[in-house]
Design a protein around this motif. Structure first.
Motif, PDB file in Angstrom:
ATOM      1  N   LEU A   7      -2.081   5.001   7.857  1.00 41.50           N
ATOM      2  CA  LEU A   7      -2.992   5.989   8.786  1.00 41.50           C
ATOM      3  C   LEU A   7      -3.538   7.265   7.171  1.00 41.50           C
ATOM      4  CD1 LEU A   7      -4.722   7.172  10.784  1.00 41.50           C
ATOM      5  CD2 LEU A   7      -3.223   9.496  11.156  1.00 41.50           C
ATOM      6  N   PRO A   8      -3.153   7.529   6.182  1.00 46.61           N
ATOM      7  CA  PRO A   8      -3.739   7.869   5.276  1.00 46.61           C
ATOM      8  C   PRO A   8      -4.510   7.100   4.991  1.00 46.61           C
ATOM      9  CG  PRO A   8      -1.288   8.991   5.658  1.00 46.61           C
ATOM     10  CD  PRO A   8      -1.361   7.766   6.713  1.00 46.61           C
ATOM     11  N   LEU A   9      -3.870   5.521   4.434  1.00 48.72           N
ATOM     12  CA  LEU A   9      -4.600   5.100   3.865  1.00 48.72           C
ATOM     13  C   LEU A   9      -6.252   4.197   4.295  1.00 48.72           C
ATOM     14  CD1 LEU A   9      -4.414   2.811   1.493  1.00 48.72           C
ATOM     15  CD2 LEU A   9      -4.191   0.739   2.925  1.00 48.72           C
ATOM     16  N   LEU A  91      -6.027  -0.127  -6.719  1.00 45.95           N
ATOM     17  CA  LEU A  91      -4.454  -1.326  -6.634  1.00 45.95           C
ATOM     18  C   LEU A  91      -5.758  -2.242  -5.368  1.00 45.95           C
ATOM     19  CD1 LEU A  91      -2.741  -2.723  -7.528  1.00 45.95           C
ATOM     20  CD2 LEU A  91      -1.034  -1.302  -5.839  1.00 45.95           C
ATOM     21  N   TYR A  92      -5.998  -1.440  -4.242  1.00 42.04           N
ATOM     22  CA  TYR A  92      -6.260  -2.693  -2.972  1.00 42.04           C
ATOM     23  C   TYR A  92      -7.409  -2.866  -2.720  1.00 42.04           C
ATOM     24  CZ  TYR A  92      -6.944  -3.936   1.834  1.00 42.04           C
ATOM     25  OH  TYR A  92      -6.544  -3.732   3.265  1.00 42.04           O
ATOM     26  N   SER A  93      -8.084  -2.087  -4.256  1.00 40.93           N
ATOM     27  CA  SER A  93      -9.104  -3.679  -4.777  1.00 40.93           C
ATOM     28  C   SER A  93      -8.942  -4.704  -4.778  1.00 40.93           C
ATOM     29  CB  SER A  93     -10.052  -2.291  -5.430  1.00 40.93           C
ATOM     30  OG  SER A  93     -10.023  -2.756  -6.302  1.00 40.93           O
ATOM     31  N   LEU A  94      -8.633  -4.966  -5.632  1.00 40.81           N
ATOM     32  CA  LEU A  94      -7.974  -6.836  -6.246  1.00 40.81           C
ATOM     33  C   LEU A  94      -7.484  -6.973  -4.970  1.00 40.81           C
ATOM     34  CD1 LEU A  94      -5.047  -5.730  -8.683  1.00 40.81           C
ATOM     35  CD2 LEU A  94      -7.772  -6.807  -9.237  1.00 40.81           C
ATOM     36  N   ASP A 129       2.652  15.163   1.035  1.00 40.83           N
ATOM     37  CA  ASP A 129       3.470  15.946   1.631  1.00 40.83           C
ATOM     38  C   ASP A 129       5.042  15.323   2.013  1.00 40.83           C
ATOM     39  OD1 ASP A 129       1.734  18.364   2.043  1.00 40.83           O
ATOM     40  OD2 ASP A 129       1.442  17.135   4.482  1.00 40.83           O
ATOM     41  N   ILE A 130       5.008  14.110   1.640  1.00 44.04           N
ATOM     42  CA  ILE A 130       6.392  13.562   1.389  1.00 44.04           C
ATOM     43  C   ILE A 130       6.958  13.564  -0.370  1.00 44.04           C
ATOM     44  CG2 ILE A 130       7.907  11.391   2.067  1.00 44.04           C
ATOM     45  CD1 ILE A 130       6.457  10.597   3.686  1.00 44.04           C
ATOM     46  N   GLN A 131       8.122  13.980  -1.250  1.00 43.06           N
ATOM     47  CA  GLN A 131       8.116  13.914  -2.583  1.00 43.06           C
ATOM     48  C   GLN A 131       9.088  12.587  -2.512  1.00 43.06           C
ATOM     49  OE1 GLN A 131      10.771  17.041  -3.653  1.00 43.06           O
ATOM     50  NE2 GLN A 131       9.887  16.863  -5.484  1.00 43.06           N
ATOM     51  N   ASN A 132       8.299  12.192  -3.973  1.00 38.53           N
ATOM     52  CA  ASN A 132       8.749  11.247  -4.742  1.00 38.53           C
ATOM     53  C   ASN A 132       8.363   9.358  -3.841  1.00 38.53           C
ATOM     54  OD1 ASN A 132       9.781  10.390  -6.653  1.00 38.53           O
ATOM     55  ND2 ASN A 132      12.301  10.137  -6.375  1.00 38.53           N
ATOM     56  N   PHE A 133       7.507   9.930  -2.489  1.00 37.25           N
ATOM     57  CA  PHE A 133       7.181   8.415  -2.788  1.00 37.25           C
ATOM     58  C   PHE A 133       5.571   8.290  -2.590  1.00 37.25           C
ATOM     59  CE2 PHE A 133      10.397   8.663   0.334  1.00 37.25           C
ATOM     60  CZ  PHE A 133      10.328   7.423   1.119  1.00 37.25           C
ATOM     61  N   TYR A 134       5.712   6.881  -2.984  1.00 30.47           N
ATOM     62  CA  TYR A 134       4.950   6.696  -2.924  1.00 30.47           C
ATOM     63  C   TYR A 134       3.720   5.068  -2.530  1.00 30.47           C
ATOM     64  CZ  TYR A 134       5.887   9.600  -7.514  1.00 30.47           C
ATOM     65  OH  TYR A 134       5.875  10.250  -8.228  1.00 30.47           O
ATOM     66  N   TYR A 135       2.535   4.922  -2.958  1.00 25.80           N
ATOM     67  CA  TYR A 135       2.369   3.967  -1.712  1.00 25.80           C
ATOM     68  C   TYR A 135       2.266   3.142  -2.391  1.00 25.80           C
ATOM     69  CZ  TYR A 135      -0.217   7.046   1.236  1.00 25.80           C
ATOM     70  OH  TYR A 135      -0.389   7.956   2.429  1.00 25.80           O
ATOM     71  N   TYR A 136       2.447   1.035  -2.278  1.00 29.21           N
ATOM     72  CA  TYR A 136       2.626   0.385  -2.583  1.00 29.21           C
ATOM     73  C   TYR A 136       1.686  -0.390  -1.838  1.00 29.21           C
ATOM     74  CZ  TYR A 136       5.565  -1.561   0.798  1.00 29.21           C
ATOM     75  OH  TYR A 136       6.328  -1.588   1.913  1.00 29.21           O
ATOM     76  N   VAL A 137       0.859  -1.727  -2.705  1.00 28.79           N
ATOM     77  CA  VAL A 137      -0.260  -2.828  -1.383  1.00 28.79           C
ATOM     78  C   VAL A 137       1.039  -4.348  -2.206  1.00 28.79           C
ATOM     79  CG1 VAL A 137      -2.198  -4.272  -1.482  1.00 28.79           C
ATOM     80  CG2 VAL A 137      -2.322  -1.536  -2.542  1.00 28.79           C
ATOM     81  N   ASP A 138       1.214  -4.717  -1.078  1.00 30.55           N
ATOM     82  CA  ASP A 138       1.825  -6.234  -0.972  1.00 30.55           C
ATOM     83  C   ASP A 138       0.240  -6.663  -1.548  1.00 30.55           C
ATOM     84  OD1 ASP A 138       1.877  -8.628  -0.164  1.00 30.55           O
ATOM     85  OD2 ASP A 138       3.557  -8.256   1.038  1.00 30.55           O
ATOM     86  N   LEU A 140       0.354  -9.796  -1.662  1.00 29.98           N
ATOM     87  CA  LEU A 140       0.420 -11.421  -0.688  1.00 29.98           C
ATOM     88  C   LEU A 140      -0.691 -11.567   0.238  1.00 29.98           C
ATOM     89  CD1 LEU A 140       3.401 -13.377  -1.091  1.00 29.98           C
ATOM     90  CD2 LEU A 140       1.268 -14.227  -2.401  1.00 29.98           C
ATOM     91  N   HIS A 141      -0.757 -10.352   1.082  1.00 30.10           N
ATOM     92  CA  HIS A 141      -0.553  -9.976   2.654  1.00 30.10           C
ATOM     93  C   HIS A 141      -1.615  -9.170   2.484  1.00 30.10           C
ATOM     94  CE1 HIS A 141       1.933 -12.953   3.221  1.00 30.10           C
ATOM     95  NE2 HIS A 141       2.782 -12.489   3.247  1.00 30.10           N
ATOM     96  N   GLY A 142      -2.065  -8.004   1.909  1.00 25.09           N
ATOM     97  CA  GLY A 142      -2.838  -6.711   1.944  1.00 25.09           C
ATOM     98  C   GLY A 142      -2.115  -5.829   2.817  1.00 25.09           C
ATOM     99  N   TYR A 143      -1.106  -5.582   3.295  1.00 29.40           N
ATOM    100  CA  TYR A 143      -0.360  -4.579   3.280  1.00 29.40           C
ATOM    101  C   TYR A 143      -0.292  -3.730   2.257  1.00 29.40           C
ATOM    102  CZ  TYR A 143       1.489  -8.277   6.753  1.00 29.40           C
ATOM    103  OH  TYR A 143       1.552  -9.397   7.721  1.00 29.40           O
TER     104      TYR A 143
END
Length: 164
Positions: A7-9, A91-94, A129-138, A140-143
């Motif tokens: 949702l934040p994405l 990153l998602y723009s790739l 609000d979640i310490q030491n959690f970072y977003y990533y992008v797959d 291959l699939h854009g997840y």
């Protein structure tokens, strides 16, 4: 967990989609130059190969080095020349054109399945609000999802493009 973090994405993606003043045709969006990829839409320069791989003049060779967030930060410092981890929007723009929202049709020759049919790449964007959690992008699939910084994922560095 994925539902909560996705949702934040949506809000991040709207920022990226609204950013370009004018759209560049997909065929002219990327320039491949030696070990770099210049994205004329976002004005970013990407390393042509994932960290751990090398450009041999034709393709990326070797294997991607999977890194924790701390190891990725160390790699950034070692790399110098203003290289950094991309934000989640960058990153998602790739994977998706920031103008059209359509999948990007360029070929990053080093994106390969890293197990379980995925190719997750770290961003520098921390989950609010979640310490030491970072977003990533797959890539291959854009997840898009998030993981603790202690987990090892692939890394592709970026920097602002230099004027030509």
């Amino acid at each position: 967990m994925k539902t909560i973090l996705t949702l934040p994405l949506l809000f991040l993606s709207f920022n990226l989609l609204a950013a370009p003043a004018s759209c560049i045709a997909e065929a002219k969006r990327f320039t491949f130059h030696n070990e770099s990829i210049i994205d004329h839409q976002t004005n970013l320069t990407w390393r042509r190969c994932s960290e751990g791989m090398m450009w041999n003049g034709k393709t990326c060779i070797g294997e991607s080095t999977l890194m924790t967030q701390a190891e990725a930060t160390e790699r950034v410092i070692e790399s110098g020349e203003h290289w950094r981890l991309p934000t989640i929007d960058e990153l998602y723009s790739l994977f998706t054109n920031p103008c059209t929202g359509e999948p990007t049709r360029h070929t990053l020759s080093d994106i390969r399945d890293m197990g379980e049919n995925s190719a997750p790449y770290w961003s520098s964007t921390q989950v609010e609000d979640i310490q030491n959690f970072y977003y990533y992008v797959d890539l291959l699939h854009g997840y898009v999802d998030a993981h603790s910084g202690g987990f090892s994922l692939a890394v592709r560095l970026v920097r602002e493009s230099k004027p030509i």
